[in-house]
Design a protein around this motif. Structure first.
Motif, short mmCIF file in Angstrom:
data_model
loop_
_atom_site.label_atom_id
_atom_site.label_comp_id
_atom_site.label_asym_id
_atom_site.label_seq_id
_atom_site.Cartn_x
_atom_site.Cartn_y
_atom_site.Cartn_z
N PHE A 114 20.51 -0.44 1.60
CA PHE A 114 19.86 -0.47 0.30
C PHE A 114 19.64 0.98 -0.12
CE2 PHE A 114 18.44 -3.87 3.08
CZ PHE A 114 18.81 -4.99 2.36
N GLU A 115 20.17 1.35 -1.26
CA GLU A 115 20.03 2.73 -1.74
C GLU A 115 19.33 2.74 -3.08
OE1 GLU A 115 24.47 3.94 -0.48
OE2 GLU A 115 23.45 5.40 -1.80
N GLY A 116 18.44 3.71 -3.26
CA GLY A 116 17.78 3.82 -4.58
C GLY A 116 16.46 4.55 -4.45
N LYS A 117 15.63 4.36 -5.48
CA LYS A 117 14.32 4.99 -5.44
C LYS A 117 13.53 4.43 -4.26
CE LYS A 117 13.80 6.17 -10.27
NZ LYS A 117 13.32 5.68 -11.57
N TRP A 118 12.89 5.37 -3.57
CA TRP A 118 12.18 4.98 -2.35
C TRP A 118 11.26 3.78 -2.57
CZ3 TRP A 118 8.37 8.78 0.62
CH2 TRP A 118 7.98 8.16 1.82
N LEU A 122 0.84 -1.21 0.00
CA LEU A 122 0.00 0.00 0.00
C LEU A 122 0.87 1.25 0.00
CD1 LEU A 122 -2.91 -0.64 2.53
CD2 LEU A 122 -2.98 -0.73 0.03
N MET A 123 1.89 1.25 0.87
CA MET A 123 2.77 2.42 0.95
C MET A 123 3.57 2.58 -0.33
SD MET A 123 4.10 2.56 4.92
CE MET A 123 4.82 0.94 4.95
N CYS A 124 3.98 1.45 -0.89
CA CYS A 124 4.76 1.48 -2.13
C CYS A 124 3.95 2.18 -3.23
CB CYS A 124 5.13 0.06 -2.52
SG CYS A 124 6.15 -0.04 -4.00
N GLN A 125 2.67 1.81 -3.32
CA GLN A 125 1.82 2.43 -4.33
C GLN A 125 1.66 3.92 -4.07
OE1 GLN A 125 -2.06 1.10 -6.56
NE2 GLN A 125 -2.62 1.58 -4.45
N SER A 126 1.57 4.28 -2.80
CA SER A 126 1.42 5.69 -2.44
C SER A 126 2.68 6.47 -2.83
CB SER A 126 1.14 5.79 -0.94
OG SER A 126 0.97 7.13 -0.56
N VAL A 127 3.83 5.92 -2.51
CA VAL A 127 5.10 6.56 -2.84
C VAL A 127 5.28 6.62 -4.36
CG1 VAL A 127 7.62 6.32 -2.70
CG2 VAL A 127 6.19 5.90 -0.67
N THR A 143 -1.99 -1.12 7.05
CA THR A 143 -2.32 0.19 6.48
C THR A 143 -1.04 0.95 6.13
OG1 THR A 143 -2.54 1.05 8.72
CG2 THR A 143 -4.55 0.32 7.63
N ASN A 144 -0.40 1.58 7.13
CA ASN A 144 0.80 2.37 6.84
C ASN A 144 1.74 2.36 8.03
OD1 ASN A 144 0.05 4.69 8.62
ND2 ASN A 144 -1.69 4.74 7.21
N ALA A 145 2.96 2.85 7.81
CA ALA A 145 3.99 2.72 8.85
C ALA A 145 4.78 4.01 8.98
CB ALA A 145 4.91 1.56 8.50
#
Lengths: 430, 430
Positions: free
Chosen positions: A128-132, A31-36, A237-239
């Motif tokens: 881990f570095e990169g796109k959020w 869910l958070m991934c989609q939001s980001v 939900t979210n973190a």
């Protein structure tokens, strides 16, 4: 009859993989991934593994080569057709098409980005570095791999029947917890134990035992893979990572003070109903609620994840009442350091005052305390957190100073901006 | 991968057989069978099932049709080539060719004779009539079938995870017993639990757990099939049925008084070393030893199977000493109603006074006490005994009046002939 082909196929395994699926992860990560992916697609973030239990010398227990093999295996994974179908076709929180077509298309092509692994003394430095929206998906598999490799290290020297009795004891313990929870009227409890589980198979067992033992009182699991395989609800939900990264991106104190609400404003645009759950403690629950805009009081509930849970729940109830809301229509989700006694105590204390739920984590899926010599399977406090965003350090305060993280000067600044005073320290169990 | 052929083959089972082999029986039955085959080949004997735990209504718990299917299945069994090879080629008690070629040839062609089954109230009347060396082989499979069908009746309503936790609890219990026994120096213990086991698979598990957990202190199992499959020692010597039938065949009191020694005289001709174990309690241990011929004092040891075990062991030690034998070179085998505490107590009491061994039965292979509602899996006292020989009733007195069996007038006669006075009653546990 031995199926010879299966046996030969099994021989060919290079490793016994710990994470076998990209959706062997917590639902809220997706869910958070989609939001980001929608709101902050260009943010560069670094996630880092942090072993808060420094007495556990992970680099002495776990072979670096085996760890690399497991992490490399995870990088080889991609979303399978059935997993994609499940994400696209399933209902989550009663809603269809929770995941938008553009997100799914991207996710289907996604592979996890490279990791950086180095031994530092008797710990590993793993970042881990990169796109959020890419690196954030490392969090759960990285934790699961380290937890399970550490379990395997402790299990290695044990005999066949010794192992069977170990699991017999652990199963009995989980079942006794389930039996105790059966006595709680109107219980609503979900599995939140993916990240610090003993192993995948063990989490899968615990989830199925909860399902058989608790019936409808068991509302589902945060683990998408297990939810899919066992036809259960995926929960979450979210973190903290959302407000932490939004806050790190703020250019000045004013923006910083607004960041936690900006997160929820974005969330408000995307989700409704039971997905509108406030996580208020990133920079102190009290201040967060005091300064919250009125529309937030209309949200469905709150998740309590640090500090004294009863205090935090009462703070939320008082806040709803002060904002003209009826707390008995609101949901309070407890998710920090839970075990049976705490669950029963909180349930007894708040039943009738609000709708109560529990997200039960490590002491559901990793309670092997006291079952092997030197307590070598006791759960410990391993986390994987966003430590910087676009080059700026992140900060987390929470309602427990023992869970605070970030550079000291930034912690001081955040405390000032969010008006956080003295906090009561709570022992971090897991 | 599912092996389709295996799955289809499994579908074809008419029943899930409880006894799958003619050597899924106690080793001493085969030794005694060979002895009877040689010495009393024409004796007609009736064996009968006796449920001493009359509060367990077997005929209400077990479907008569299912019981018949299981018994019919046993009648269809014959010695397999591998089983025959094992009996012919293995060493038993360090000796090769324990089973003579003529006996093996007969055994290879043997099928179990018909059974007679009738429901009487809430119990079954189950009897076997025929040549002694044939019907005697019904004892163990008949008991095992009834015990396991009763287990299945209690397990039927249980859920999958409930079942798994049941076995987890039972495994933990057995393992804790094993851990407790590890602390006993120079322990020597064998599994004697075939007849009243919870199930075949469970006995097999217990035996393997004992093997892993106790190492050399675990000396083997009475179960031939498990001894063969797990490459363990098969353990056992002789039982009450020999003196009981010999006694029933006696034509007068004088012959009756001599019968128990005639049995052992025949045994003496056939076996030496560790197979020369006296079972003295059929008609009272004290009188038996007092009147025993001197050559019997030269035997290797004694098995204590009723009455107060410490008293009986001391009686034997005193008897050896009175006959000029050194008790510390003799073996005392305890085999009645044992559990960990009793084993530790007897070991502590007699270590150094004689060589001590234990034949651990029902509370090894069937300790499910307290694990299901109404204690529906608690072990109970089921036996299958020779009740008549050539038309005459058999009698057993033992050192415990609660274990006595036979017609009242015959019991009185035997008590007179063997000079048995007052006996202390002991609760029959299993």
């Amino acid at each position: 009859m031995v199926d010879i082909a299966t046996r030969v196929y099994n021989h060919k395994w290079k490793i016994d993989p710990i994470v076998r699926s990209l959706i062997d992860t917590d639902f809220y990560k997706l869910l958070m991934c989609q939001s980001v992916f929608r709101n902050k697609p260009d943010t560069q973030v670094t996630f880092s593994l942090i072993n808060r239990s420094t007495h556990i010398p992970l680099a002495n227990l776990i072979d670096e080569g085996e760890l690399r093999e497991q992490l490399d295996h995870i990088r080889s994974l991609s979303l399978s057709r059935g997993e994609s179908t499940w994400l696209r076709g399933n209902t989550f929180y009663g809603k269809r098409q929770m995941f938008r077509p553009d997100f799914m298309e991207w996710f289907e092509g996604m592979r996890l980005p490279p990791y950086h692994l180095e031994r530092k003394g008797d710990q590993f430095e793993l970042t881990f570095e990169g796109k959020w929206h890419e690196v954030m998906l490392w969090e759960i598999p990285a934790l699961a791999v380290l937890m399970e490799l550490r379990s395997r290290a402790a299990l290695g020297p044990m005999g066949k029947f010794e192992l069977q009795v170990l699991y017999a004891r652990a199963m009995t313990r989980v079942w006794e917890k389930i039996e105790a929870l059966r006595e709680v009227d109107n219980l609503s409890i979900a599995d939140f134990g993916t990240r610090r589980r003993h192993s995948y198979l063990w989490q899968d067992w615990c989830v199925q035992a909860m399902h058989e033992g608790l019936g409808n009182a068991f509302t589902g699991t945060s683990n998408c893979r297990i939810a899919m395989m066992r036809e259960l609800e995926a929960i979450g939900t979210n973190a903290h990572e959302l407000p932490m990264v939004y806050a790190a991106l703020a250019d000045d104190d004013e923006e910083l003070a607004r960041a936690p609400y900006d997160v929820l404003s974005d969330w408000h645009d995307e989700h409704d109903g039971n997905l509108r759950i406030i996580l208020p403690d990133t920079y102190g629950t009290k201040g967060f609620l005091d300064h919250a805009p009125d529309w937030l009081a209309g949200w469905t509930g709150i998740r309590i994840d640090s500090g004294d849970p009863a205090t935090a729940a009462q703070t939320a109830i008082d806040w709803w009442r002060a904002r003209g809301e009826d707390p008995t229509t609101k949901r309070v989700i407890f998710s920090d350091g839970l075990d049976v006694e705490k669950i029963k105590e909180l349930h007894a204390q708040f039943a009738g005052k609000a709708k109560i739920s529990f997200g039960w984590g490590t002491l559901l899926t990793n309670d092997f305390r006291g079952l092997v010599p030197n307590d070598a399977l006791a759960p410990f406090s391993l986390v994987c957190k966003a430590v910087s965003a676009n080059g700026r350090p992140t900060v987390k305060l929470s309602d427990n100073p023992n869970k605070a993280m970030g550079p000291a000067d930034e912690i001081a600044r955040y405390k000032r901006v969010f008006g956080v005073g003295e906090q009561a320290a709570q022992k971090v169990i897991v």
